[in-house]
Each structure stands twice: as structure tokens, then as C-alpha cells.
Design a protein around this motif. Sequence first.
Motif, PDB file in Angstrom:
ATOM      1  N   MET A  91      10.805 -10.465   1.240  1.00  0.00           N
ATOM      2  CA  MET A  91       9.561  -9.727   1.029  1.00  0.00           C
ATOM      3  C   MET A  91       9.007  -9.935  -0.369  1.00  0.00           C
ATOM      4  SD  MET A  91       8.405  -8.664   3.796  1.00  0.00           S
ATOM      5  CE  MET A  91       6.963  -7.859   3.144  1.00  0.00           C
ATOM      6  N   GLN A  92       9.861 -10.222  -1.340  1.00  0.00           N
ATOM      7  CA  GLN A  92       9.352 -10.534  -2.675  1.00  0.00           C
ATOM      8  C   GLN A  92       8.510 -11.805  -2.617  1.00  0.00           C
ATOM      9  OE1 GLN A  92       9.570  -8.304  -5.201  1.00  0.00           O
ATOM     10  NE2 GLN A  92      10.493  -7.112  -3.566  1.00  0.00           N
ATOM     11  N   HIS A  93       8.939 -12.755  -1.807  1.00  0.00           N
ATOM     12  CA  HIS A  93       8.191 -14.003  -1.649  1.00  0.00           C
ATOM     13  C   HIS A  93       6.889 -13.782  -0.881  1.00  0.00           C
ATOM     14  CE1 HIS A  93       7.453 -18.278  -1.141  1.00  0.00           C
ATOM     15  NE2 HIS A  93       7.278 -18.054   0.141  1.00  0.00           N
ATOM     16  N   ASN A  94       6.918 -12.921   0.126  1.00  0.00           N
ATOM     17  CA  ASN A  94       5.755 -12.702   0.983  1.00  0.00           C
ATOM     18  C   ASN A  94       4.832 -11.587   0.509  1.00  0.00           C
ATOM     19  OD1 ASN A  94       6.050 -14.639   3.229  1.00  0.00           O
ATOM     20  ND2 ASN A  94       8.037 -13.641   3.396  1.00  0.00           N
ATOM     21  N   GLY A  95       5.273 -10.786  -0.437  1.00  0.00           N
ATOM     22  CA  GLY A  95       4.498  -9.654  -0.940  1.00  0.00           C
ATOM     23  C   GLY A  95       3.427 -10.108  -1.920  1.00  0.00           C
ATOM     24  N   PRO A  96       3.094  -9.263  -2.843  1.00  0.00           N
ATOM     25  CA  PRO A  96       3.735  -7.989  -3.138  1.00  0.00           C
ATOM     26  C   PRO A  96       3.272  -6.874  -2.204  1.00  0.00           C
ATOM     27  CG  PRO A  96       1.958  -8.351  -4.692  1.00  0.00           C
ATOM     28  CD  PRO A  96       2.031  -9.572  -3.798  1.00  0.00           C
ATOM     29  N   LEU A  97       4.161  -5.893  -2.023  1.00  0.00           N
ATOM     30  CA  LEU A  97       3.822  -4.682  -1.291  1.00  0.00           C
ATOM     31  C   LEU A  97       3.547  -3.582  -2.307  1.00  0.00           C
ATOM     32  CD1 LEU A  97       6.502  -4.585   1.546  1.00  0.00           C
ATOM     33  CD2 LEU A  97       4.180  -5.507   1.631  1.00  0.00           C
ATOM     34  N   TYR A  98       2.729  -2.632  -1.894  1.00  0.00           N
ATOM     35  CA  TYR A  98       2.350  -1.522  -2.762  1.00  0.00           C
ATOM     36  C   TYR A  98       2.645  -0.204  -2.064  1.00  0.00           C
ATOM     37  CZ  TYR A  98      -0.034  -5.118  -5.395  1.00  0.00           C
ATOM     38  OH  TYR A  98      -0.311  -6.250  -6.125  1.00  0.00           O
ATOM     39  N   LEU A  99       2.957   0.811  -2.856  1.00  0.00           N
ATOM     40  CA  LEU A  99       3.317   2.136  -2.366  1.00  0.00           C
ATOM     41  C   LEU A  99       2.406   3.185  -2.984  1.00  0.00           C
ATOM     42  CD1 LEU A  99       5.335   4.357  -1.221  1.00  0.00           C
ATOM     43  CD2 LEU A  99       6.577   4.068  -3.372  1.00  0.00           C
ATOM     44  N   ARG A 100       2.026   4.145  -2.168  1.00  0.00           N
ATOM     45  CA  ARG A 100       1.340   5.348  -2.659  1.00  0.00           C
ATOM     46  C   ARG A 100       2.104   6.526  -2.082  1.00  0.00           C
ATOM     47  NH1 ARG A 100      -4.753   7.363  -1.339  1.00  0.00           N
ATOM     48  NH2 ARG A 100      -4.662   9.247  -2.582  1.00  0.00           N
ATOM     49  N   HIS A 101       2.735   7.296  -2.939  1.00  0.00           N
ATOM     50  CA  HIS A 101       3.537   8.437  -2.509  1.00  0.00           C
ATOM     51  C   HIS A 101       3.115   9.643  -3.327  1.00  0.00           C
ATOM     52  CE1 HIS A 101       7.833  10.070  -1.492  1.00  0.00           C
ATOM     53  NE2 HIS A 101       6.879  10.879  -1.117  1.00  0.00           N
ATOM     54  N   GLU A 102       2.315  10.490  -2.704  1.00  0.00           N
ATOM     55  CA  GLU A 102       1.788  11.677  -3.372  1.00  0.00           C
ATOM     56  C   GLU A 102       1.850  12.859  -2.420  1.00  0.00           C
ATOM     57  OE1 GLU A 102      -2.186  10.436  -4.229  1.00  0.00           O
ATOM     58  OE2 GLU A 102      -1.606   9.328  -6.015  1.00  0.00           O
ATOM     59  N   ALA A 103       2.486  13.934  -2.856  1.00  0.00           N
ATOM     60  CA  ALA A 103       2.506  15.200  -2.105  1.00  0.00           C
ATOM     61  C   ALA A 103       2.837  15.009  -0.624  1.00  0.00           C
ATOM     62  CB  ALA A 103       1.169  15.916  -2.268  1.00  0.00           C
ATOM     63  N   GLY A 104       3.906  14.319  -0.335  1.00  0.00           N
ATOM     64  CA  GLY A 104       4.334  14.135   1.046  1.00  0.00           C
ATOM     65  C   GLY A 104       3.640  13.006   1.789  1.00  0.00           C
ATOM     66  N   LEU A 105       2.590  12.450   1.239  1.00  0.00           N
ATOM     67  CA  LEU A 105       1.885  11.338   1.862  1.00  0.00           C
ATOM     68  C   LEU A 105       2.502  10.031   1.378  1.00  0.00           C
ATOM     69  CD1 LEU A 105      -0.584  10.284   3.526  1.00  0.00           C
ATOM     70  CD2 LEU A 105      -1.810  10.236   1.359  1.00  0.00           C
ATOM     71  N   VAL A 106       3.029   9.251   2.315  1.00  0.00           N
ATOM     72  CA  VAL A 106       3.659   7.974   1.988  1.00  0.00           C
ATOM     73  C   VAL A 106       2.882   6.876   2.693  1.00  0.00           C
ATOM     74  CG1 VAL A 106       5.767   6.597   2.133  1.00  0.00           C
ATOM     75  CG2 VAL A 106       5.915   9.066   1.793  1.00  0.00           C
ATOM     76  N   ARG A 107       2.325   5.961   1.916  1.00  0.00           N
ATOM     77  CA  ARG A 107       1.581   4.828   2.475  1.00  0.00           C
ATOM     78  C   ARG A 107       2.016   3.553   1.776  1.00  0.00           C
ATOM     79  NH1 ARG A 107      -4.525   6.854   3.771  1.00  0.00           N
ATOM     80  NH2 ARG A 107      -3.852   8.663   4.941  1.00  0.00           N
ATOM     81  N   PHE A 108       2.050   2.476   2.552  1.00  0.00           N
ATOM     82  CA  PHE A 108       2.354   1.157   2.020  1.00  0.00           C
ATOM     83  C   PHE A 108       1.178   0.256   2.328  1.00  0.00           C
ATOM     84  CE2 PHE A 108       6.428   3.133   2.580  1.00  0.00           C
ATOM     85  CZ  PHE A 108       7.120   2.730   1.458  1.00  0.00           C
ATOM     86  N   GLY A 109       0.958  -0.762   1.486  1.00  0.00           N
ATOM     87  CA  GLY A 109      -0.149  -1.665   1.744  1.00  0.00           C
ATOM     88  C   GLY A 109       0.006  -2.977   1.017  1.00  0.00           C
ATOM     89  N   PHE A 110      -0.895  -3.905   1.346  1.00  0.00           N
ATOM     90  CA  PHE A 110      -0.987  -5.189   0.656  1.00  0.00           C
ATOM     91  C   PHE A 110      -2.350  -5.797   0.946  1.00  0.00           C
ATOM     92  CE2 PHE A 110       0.365  -6.464   4.820  1.00  0.00           C
ATOM     93  CZ  PHE A 110      -0.107  -7.744   5.026  1.00  0.00           C
ATOM     94  N   ARG A 111      -2.766  -6.696   0.090  1.00  0.00           N
ATOM     95  CA  ARG A 111      -4.024  -7.416   0.244  1.00  0.00           C
ATOM     96  C   ARG A 111      -3.723  -8.720   0.964  1.00  0.00           C
ATOM     97  NH1 ARG A 111      -8.855  -5.447  -0.109  1.00  0.00           N
ATOM     98  NH2 ARG A 111      -8.324  -4.360  -2.020  1.00  0.00           N
ATOM     99  N   VAL A 112      -4.454  -9.034   2.031  1.00  0.00           N
ATOM    100  CA  VAL A 112      -4.244 -10.258   2.800  1.00  0.00           C
ATOM    101  C   VAL A 112      -4.744 -11.452   1.992  1.00  0.00           C
ATOM    102  CG1 VAL A 112      -4.783 -11.521   4.922  1.00  0.00           C
ATOM    103  CG2 VAL A 112      -4.443  -9.043   5.001  1.00  0.00           C
TER     104      VAL A 112
END
Length: 153
Positions: free
Chosen positions: A27-48
Amino acid sequence: MSTPPTANATPQIPPGFRPIAAGGPYMQHNGPLYLRHEAGLVRFGFRVEARHCNPMGNLHGGMMASFCDMLLPLSAHRTVAEVAHRFLPTVSLQLDYLAPAPEGCWVEGEATVLRTTRSLVFIQGLVTADGTPCVRASGVFKIGPEMPQGARP
């Protein structure tokens, strides 16, 4: 739809997201991945990026599968204390591809743990491309051994 970044530009990341090192070298090769973790909300994302795309200029299904295979267990790590530091190898992963994710778009997902047993975690998630639902994912993950301190997500 987003405008694809130029070859020399840094892709714009939505506010609140930070890079995350998870998934090992693959995943380091295919990423980067990003995380947003605020007040119980967990989201992951990346730019294509172009390197993630099929010949039609859309995110390759294999890259989407890899993203979902990270999204589901990483979400469990952050929401279920009993599995926070456990390796969660995939037992089963199902994806329903709903719409394409074109080059340049922001892919973002969130997941919900449905059930945790002594040995398994059942998780479902939804992934969007620039806000449009593009994949519905569900999976079963084995609760494995505790990960070494340096390998924890």
C-alpha cells in the motif's frame, strides 16, 4: 468531477485528512492513503492518479479492491477497542461496483463494524468518488495476533 492534477503538482487533499502509513510496502507503493478521524467519524481516502487507472481513465477495479481491503479493517482498528492492535487478515471481501472513479477524483470511504465475535469481525462500507457512491463493500476478517508496536496502524 475533479480536474486531474498535473504531473508536477501535489494532489489537493480535502481538509482534515492526513497521510497514513498502513498496509506495508504494497500500500505504500500504491498509496498514499489519507485518514480523517474526528469525533468518532473515521474516513479514508486517496486521489486517483494516472497510475491507478485502467485504459479508460477510470480507477482500476484492483486498486479499488485494495483500497476497500484497507478501509474495512483499518476502520475496525479505530472503532473497536478489542481489535485495535490486532492483525485482521481478510477471510472474505465482496465489492459491488456502482459507478466509475475517474482520474483526478477524490475517493473516500467509511465503514461500520456490524459484529465482532471471538475470532471474526464483520464490516460493511461505502466508497464515493467526488461524493458519488461508487462501491459498496463488505468483508469478514479474522482476529489475528497482536501486531508489533512499529507495525500498528
